[in-house]
Motif scaffolding. Structure first.
Motif, mmCIF file in Angstrom:
data_model
loop_
_atom_site.group_PDB
_atom_site.id
_atom_site.type_symbol
_atom_site.label_atom_id
_atom_site.label_comp_id
_atom_site.label_asym_id
_atom_site.label_seq_id
_atom_site.Cartn_x
_atom_site.Cartn_y
_atom_site.Cartn_z
ATOM 1 N N THR A 91 -57.111 2.166 -36.683
ATOM 2 C CA THR A 91 -55.987 1.572 -37.429
ATOM 3 C C THR A 91 -55.739 0.119 -37.000
ATOM 4 O O THR A 91 -55.264 -0.680 -37.805
ATOM 5 C CB THR A 91 -54.705 2.402 -37.233
ATOM 6 O OG1 THR A 91 -54.503 2.619 -35.839
ATOM 7 C CG2 THR A 91 -54.784 3.731 -37.941
ATOM 8 N N GLU A 92 -56.070 -0.204 -35.758
ATOM 9 C CA GLU A 92 -55.852 -1.584 -35.272
ATOM 10 C C GLU A 92 -56.647 -2.598 -36.102
ATOM 11 O O GLU A 92 -56.287 -3.774 -36.196
ATOM 12 C CB GLU A 92 -56.279 -1.750 -33.801
ATOM 13 C CG GLU A 92 -55.583 -0.829 -32.821
ATOM 14 C CD GLU A 92 -56.343 0.476 -32.649
ATOM 15 O OE1 GLU A 92 -55.989 1.423 -33.373
ATOM 16 O OE2 GLU A 92 -57.266 0.553 -31.824
ATOM 17 N N ASN A 93 -57.754 -2.149 -36.692
ATOM 18 C CA ASN A 93 -58.598 -3.077 -37.468
ATOM 19 C C ASN A 93 -57.895 -3.621 -38.711
ATOM 20 O O ASN A 93 -58.308 -4.648 -39.252
ATOM 21 C CB ASN A 93 -59.888 -2.367 -37.916
ATOM 22 C CG ASN A 93 -60.805 -2.094 -36.747
ATOM 23 O OD1 ASN A 93 -60.626 -2.665 -35.677
ATOM 24 N ND2 ASN A 93 -61.781 -1.211 -36.938
ATOM 25 N N GLN A 94 -56.864 -2.914 -39.154
ATOM 26 C CA GLN A 94 -56.201 -3.294 -40.413
ATOM 27 C C GLN A 94 -55.762 -4.758 -40.433
ATOM 28 O O GLN A 94 -55.839 -5.428 -41.467
ATOM 29 C CB GLN A 94 -55.006 -2.351 -40.653
ATOM 30 C CG GLN A 94 -54.174 -2.651 -41.877
ATOM 31 C CD GLN A 94 -52.963 -3.486 -41.545
ATOM 32 O OE1 GLN A 94 -52.354 -3.333 -40.493
ATOM 33 N NE2 GLN A 94 -52.606 -4.394 -42.437
ATOM 34 N N LYS A 95 -55.345 -5.268 -39.264
ATOM 35 C CA LYS A 95 -54.818 -6.652 -39.188
ATOM 36 C C LYS A 95 -55.866 -7.687 -39.601
ATOM 37 O O LYS A 95 -55.534 -8.757 -40.079
ATOM 38 C CB LYS A 95 -54.361 -6.956 -37.754
ATOM 39 C CG LYS A 95 -53.080 -6.230 -37.396
ATOM 40 C CD LYS A 95 -52.712 -6.527 -35.958
ATOM 41 C CE LYS A 95 -51.701 -5.494 -35.482
ATOM 42 N NZ LYS A 95 -51.878 -5.124 -34.080
ATOM 43 N N GLN A 96 -57.134 -7.353 -39.401
ATOM 44 C CA GLN A 96 -58.179 -8.347 -39.688
ATOM 45 C C GLN A 96 -58.591 -8.385 -41.160
ATOM 46 O O GLN A 96 -59.414 -9.201 -41.550
ATOM 47 C CB GLN A 96 -59.394 -8.117 -38.784
ATOM 48 C CG GLN A 96 -60.166 -6.860 -39.081
ATOM 49 C CD GLN A 96 -61.052 -6.435 -37.911
ATOM 50 O OE1 GLN A 96 -60.640 -6.483 -36.751
ATOM 51 N NE2 GLN A 96 -62.269 -6.015 -38.221
ATOM 52 N N THR A 117 -50.694 2.638 -41.731
ATOM 53 C CA THR A 117 -51.721 1.629 -42.028
ATOM 54 C C THR A 117 -51.931 1.526 -43.540
ATOM 55 O O THR A 117 -52.033 0.425 -44.096
ATOM 56 C CB THR A 117 -53.043 2.020 -41.327
ATOM 57 O OG1 THR A 117 -52.764 2.192 -39.941
ATOM 58 C CG2 THR A 117 -54.101 0.973 -41.494
ATOM 59 N N ILE A 118 -51.986 2.687 -44.182
ATOM 60 C CA ILE A 118 -52.145 2.710 -45.645
ATOM 61 C C ILE A 118 -50.955 2.007 -46.309
ATOM 62 O O ILE A 118 -51.120 1.237 -47.256
ATOM 63 C CB ILE A 118 -52.298 4.168 -46.137
ATOM 64 C CG1 ILE A 118 -53.696 4.687 -45.750
ATOM 65 C CG2 ILE A 118 -52.065 4.293 -47.639
ATOM 66 C CD1 ILE A 118 -53.919 6.151 -46.032
#
Lengths: 305, 141
Positions: free
Chosen positions: A87-92, A128-129
């Motif tokens: 979920t941390e990847n969402q920021k990128q 995240t969604i």
């Protein structure tokens, strides 16, 4: 001599233009105009040369993410958190391309987590969604009511799956109505690649025949997906690269041997069930399984990085 | 200049109303179709709709997976019209058509093995008026 249009004339023109719409609507609400259009519709004949059209942007991304998750769980394969996109990847994900692709990916992840009843992870993926839907302007489909409903049913895996799948359906329609079909296509592409990524990873690690077969049966869904994505090819170099990767993957699927034999179906009229008895068989070599799995992983890496 | 603006305004108003009319029809169609899509079926996440003109059929190809039960729902917003859907395999063998069963709008399909199918959708009414058809597919977990 130039035509002079005054305000009254405009109103009259508007009235003329609106009349057909009024009649169309009245026919939909029950009143059937007996003197309406005279063109007779041809009775149905299976093998006529009638003009065929395709559903706009039609794509059945089967197996749906929910089917893959059910299959994996039913085979008794333990939950594996490492195969999910963090979920941390969402920021990128700052472009609409990456946001839409990863909305599909996270949706598949949520289905997988949910089937295994991992509530804390479900909440994290749901948040995240939520962020991605806001960034993509999809709040009319993924609205507050939806997220509140999901939160209430977070422990009920069946309710959550039904709600999630319905909402993706509403989002798909919303995107079509607002002329943003490309976003819908990308969400599907992300969802499909994550489904086959989970299938391929688990097929390789378990050598389970059912998973391998299910992966081998993805040729037609992939062809459909390419058909839907192709109009986006010239949008940017990134789109072109993604579609080229899908086409390259399709070439590998051509190497899979698929046999089919027709058997007469049986119809249970009382229960409205048709039993399709035709048999198919997939033959996929270890070599092909490796190549296909690697190419799927490359596409998935392109999407999540 | 004034004339151009007026024409543009009228065209825009017409297109907006036409678009709203289409969206209204689709909403109505969603409601009709959903009646046959009971909660135990999980949709594939898409709604398939198309506008039919005379002598047109809608066709698409999809893969159904073995050991799964699917529900197919086909409906239209046209009054006194029936949607006929037919399922073929890729060798063009007819697997099923609801035309043989009073055009009933939904049926369940149990696949013993994975089969790629061609689904054709058509509208049957005596006086053809343009309208929409919609198809929903879901599987039973």
């Amino acid at each position: 001599m130039p035509i002079k249009i005054n305000t009254r004339g405009v109103y009259f023109l508007l009235l003329i233009l609106l009349l057909p719409i009024a009649f169309t609507n009245s026919s939909c609400t029950g009143r059937q105009d007996k003197k309406a259009p005279s063109a007779l519709h041809q009775p149905y004949k299976p093998d006529t040369l009638s003009f065929l059209i395709k559903f706009e942007s039609s794509l059945f991304p089967l197996p749906s993410p929910y089917q893959v998750a059910h299959l994996v769980k039913n085979l008794g394969i333990p939950f594996n958190e490492n195969i999910l996109n963090k979920t941390e990847n969402q920021k990128q994900y700052t472009t609409s391309l990456k946001q839409a692709l990863n909305l599909g990916i996270y949706g598949t992840n949520l289905s997988y987590i949910n089937i295994y009843e991992r509530t804390p992870q479900s909440i994290s993926y749901l948040n995240t969604i939520k962020k991605l839907t806001q960034e993509l302007g999809l709040t009319p489909a993924f609205n507050r009511t939806f997220f509140e409903g999901i939160e209430r049913n977070i422990n009920s895996k069946d309710s959550l799956l039904v709600m999630l799948s319905r909402t993706y359906r509403v989002a798909d329609t919303y995107l079509r109505e607002s002329d943003r079909t490309e976003i819908g296509a990308l969400i599907l592409a992300g969802g499909w690649i994550e489904s086959v990524y989970i299938l391929s990873r688990l097929a390789k690690s378990t050598s389970n025949r059912e998973l391998i077969n299910r992966l081998g049966e993805q040729k037609h869904p992939l062809d459909n997906l390419i058909e839907v994505l192709t109009p986006l090819y010239y949008k940017s170099a990134e789109y072109a690269e993604l579609i080229d990767m899908f086409i390259d993957l399709a070439y590998e699927f051509d190497g899979i041997i698929y046999s089919y034999s027709y058997k007469e179906p049986k119809v249970d009229v009382d229960n409205k069930i048709i039993y399709i008895n035709s048999q198919s068989r997939v033959i996929i070599s270890e070599y092909h399984l490796d190549i296909i799995s690697n190419k799927i992983e490359n596409i998935r890496n392109f999407m999540i990085e | 200049m004034n004339r151009t603006l007026t024409i543009a305004f009228v065209t825009l108003a017409f297109l907006t109303l036409l678009s709203r009319s289409a969206v209204g029809q689709l909403n109505q169609l969603q409601h009709i179709c959903s009646l046959y899509f009971s909660p135990e079926y999980i949709t594939d996440g898409q709604e398939y709709f198309a506008q039919l003109k005379p002598d047109q059929k809608v066709e698409f190809r999809t893969t159904f997976f073995g050991d799964n039960t699917y529900r197919i729902v086909a409906c239209t917003n046209l009054r006194r019209s029936d949607v006929i859907f037919s399922v073929y395999d890729t060798e063009k063998n007819l697997l099923f058509t609801n035309a043989n069963y009073n055009n009933s709008p939904y049926w369940d399909f149990r696949f013993s093995s994975s089969v790629t199918c061609i689904i054709q959708v058509d509208v049957q009414n005596q006086k053809f008026t343009p309208g929409y058809v919609m198809l929903l597919i879901g599987y039973k977990p």
